[in-house]
Design an enzyme around this catalytic site. Sequence first.
Site, mmCIF file in Angstrom:
data_model
loop_
_atom_site.group_PDB
_atom_site.id
_atom_site.type_symbol
_atom_site.label_atom_id
_atom_site.label_comp_id
_atom_site.label_asym_id
_atom_site.label_seq_id
_atom_site.Cartn_x
_atom_site.Cartn_y
_atom_site.Cartn_z
ATOM 1 N N GLY A 38 0.846 -1.191 0.000
ATOM 2 C CA GLY A 38 0.000 0.000 0.000
ATOM 3 C C GLY A 38 0.879 1.238 0.000
ATOM 4 C CD GLN B 133 3.702 5.749 2.676
ATOM 5 O OE1 GLN B 133 2.729 5.256 2.156
ATOM 6 N NE2 GLN B 133 4.681 5.025 3.201
ATOM 7 C CB CYS C 232 5.796 2.076 7.393
ATOM 8 S SG CYS C 232 5.264 3.593 6.584
ATOM 9 C CG LEU C 233 6.739 1.217 1.254
ATOM 10 C CD1 LEU C 233 6.104 1.631 -0.069
ATOM 11 C CD2 LEU C 233 7.769 0.124 1.034
ATOM 12 C CG HIS D 291 -0.088 1.390 7.465
ATOM 13 N ND1 HIS D 291 0.905 0.865 8.268
ATOM 14 C CD2 HIS D 291 0.567 2.145 6.537
ATOM 15 C CE1 HIS D 291 2.084 1.298 7.855
ATOM 16 N NE2 HIS D 291 1.914 2.076 6.793
ATOM 17 C CD GLU D 292 -1.118 2.594 2.984
ATOM 18 O OE1 GLU D 292 -0.566 3.713 3.036
ATOM 19 O OE2 GLU D 292 -0.466 1.528 2.988
ATOM 20 C CG HIS E 143 0.969 6.811 5.683
ATOM 21 N ND1 HIS E 143 2.150 7.234 6.236
ATOM 22 C CD2 HIS E 143 1.138 5.483 5.424
ATOM 23 C CE1 HIS E 143 2.999 6.204 6.307
ATOM 24 N NE2 HIS E 143 2.408 5.130 5.830
HETATM 25 O O1 GNR Z 1 4.188 -2.666 2.487
HETATM 26 C C1 GNR Z 1 3.577 -2.489 3.550
HETATM 27 N N1 GNR Z 1 3.282 -3.566 4.322
HETATM 28 C C2 GNR Z 1 2.463 -3.505 5.435
HETATM 29 C C3 GNR Z 1 2.443 -4.587 6.285
HETATM 30 C C4 GNR Z 1 1.648 -4.585 7.415
HETATM 31 C C5 GNR Z 1 0.845 -3.506 7.669
HETATM 32 C C6 GNR Z 1 0.847 -2.404 6.831
HETATM 33 C C7 GNR Z 1 1.647 -2.407 5.708
HETATM 34 S S1 GNR Z 1 1.635 -1.055 4.639
HETATM 35 C C8 GNR Z 1 3.254 -1.122 3.993
HETATM 36 C C9 GNR Z 1 3.452 -0.092 2.890
HETATM 37 C C10 GNR Z 1 3.291 1.293 3.471
HETATM 38 O O2 GNR Z 1 4.134 1.840 4.123
HETATM 39 N N2 GNR Z 1 2.153 1.892 3.265
HETATM 40 O O3 GNR Z 1 1.941 3.116 3.774
HETATM 41 NI NI NI Z 2 3.208 3.191 5.569
#
Ligand code: GNR
Ligand code: NI
Length: 170
Positions: A46, A51, A91-92, A133-134, A137
Amino acid sequence: MAILEVLHFPDTRLRKKAAPVETIDTEIKTLAANMLETMYAERGIGIAATQVNVQKRVVVIDLSEQHNSPMYLINPEIIKGEGTEQMQEGCLSVPGYFDLVERAEKITFRYINLDGESIMADADGLLAVCIQHEIDHLNGKLFIDYLSPLKRQRLRKKLEKQEKLQVQTL
Ligand code: GNR
Ligand code: NI
């Protein structure tokens, strides 16, 4: 299409709140396509526009291993959450760090797709976690904000050191 630069914690631009998208024009569609390409290149499931330093409420998700099921969520919102579940998150924007986070187990969410249609759907499991999670952000929140201040401080020091070393070797 283009691969965009992904911001890393503790960059303060990750703390900005994204504005709702008013019209789905070429600019938004190009942004979504570039976010998808960036997400695949960085091996994420995601990515939120925040980001890549764009303060607009745009999220792209693809949980498939074949990279053939992209979901484009414009102005996504959680309408309802049920239960709680802990999952290991990464998270990236926080490279190389993974930890357990507690979130709603099942959600009902709403968004607009790239055709401008308003969609309501349910999710659980990894998709539910990823959507939460997104959306965090887009509100300037990171998964590490749920951890203890001590863990976050240690992580900040480690990533600042890494970033410095990278600058020296450029
Ligand atoms: O790649 C991603 N893997 C992930 C694994 C567990 C919970 C959330 C994520 S999101 C993350 C990519 C990312 O940073 N999205 O904002
Ligand atoms: Ni993230």
